[in-house]
Design a protein around this motif. Structure first.
Motif, PDB file in Angstrom:
ATOM      1  N   GLY A 205      -3.504   0.508  -7.640  1.00  0.00           N
ATOM      2  CA  GLY A 205      -4.699  -0.029  -6.990  1.00  0.00           C
ATOM      3  C   GLY A 205      -4.896  -1.507  -7.257  1.00  0.00           C
ATOM      4  N   HIS A 206      -4.532  -1.956  -8.451  1.00  0.00           N
ATOM      5  CA  HIS A 206      -4.682  -3.380  -8.785  1.00  0.00           C
ATOM      6  C   HIS A 206      -3.712  -4.259  -8.005  1.00  0.00           C
ATOM      7  CE1 HIS A 206      -7.609  -2.751 -11.893  1.00  0.00           C
ATOM      8  NE2 HIS A 206      -6.822  -1.909 -12.548  1.00  0.00           N
ATOM      9  N   GLY A 207      -2.546  -3.753  -7.699  1.00  0.00           N
ATOM     10  CA  GLY A 207      -1.550  -4.561  -6.996  1.00  0.00           C
ATOM     11  C   GLY A 207      -1.453  -4.277  -5.511  1.00  0.00           C
ATOM     12  N   LEU A 208      -2.310  -3.407  -5.005  1.00  0.00           N
ATOM     13  CA  LEU A 208      -2.208  -2.983  -3.611  1.00  0.00           C
ATOM     14  C   LEU A 208      -2.326  -4.142  -2.631  1.00  0.00           C
ATOM     15  CD1 LEU A 208      -1.808  -0.586  -1.774  1.00  0.00           C
ATOM     16  CD2 LEU A 208      -4.274  -0.222  -1.791  1.00  0.00           C
ATOM     17  N   ARG A 209      -3.218  -5.067  -2.891  1.00  0.00           N
ATOM     18  CA  ARG A 209      -3.403  -6.206  -1.979  1.00  0.00           C
ATOM     19  C   ARG A 209      -2.106  -7.006  -1.834  1.00  0.00           C
ATOM     20  NH1 ARG A 209      -8.257 -10.447  -2.657  1.00  0.00           N
ATOM     21  NH2 ARG A 209      -8.541 -10.690  -0.440  1.00  0.00           N
TER      22      ARG A 209
END
Length: 92
Positions: free
Chosen positions: A58-62
């Motif tokens: 979720g932290h690296g999804l962008r």
């Protein structure tokens, strides 16, 4: 049940397949592709249930989505360039 998987592996099979390829070898190609997709999907399904992995993802999804977008745009530009290249270089 994802149709993109089927389309991807059907196109890969078409690239690997030659008219002179024996039916037994074609069957091995098909079995290998089914095993690869099944293994990958089982791995993703197994990993999707881990809360720590979900948080990290979720932290690296962008960044992952942006990278995937850039790669798809580059792929599209490559396809367009390959299709237009011969017509642009051909004498009128």
């Amino acid at each position: 049940m994802n149709p993109k998987n089927a389309l991807f592996y059907a196109s890969l099979f078409a690239v690997l397949h030659a008219q002179a390829t024996p039916a037994g070898i074609q069957g091995l190609y098909a079995a290998w592709m089914v095993a690869a997709v099944l293994g990958w999907d089982l791995l993703i399904g197994h990993m999707a249930g881990h809360p720590q992995l979900i948080r990290r993802f979720g932290h690296g999804l962008r960044h992952i989505e942006r990278l995937a977008g850039v790669l798809l745009i580059l792929l599209a530009l490559g396809i367009v360039a390959a299709r237009l290249g011969p017509t642009l270089l051909a004498p009128s």
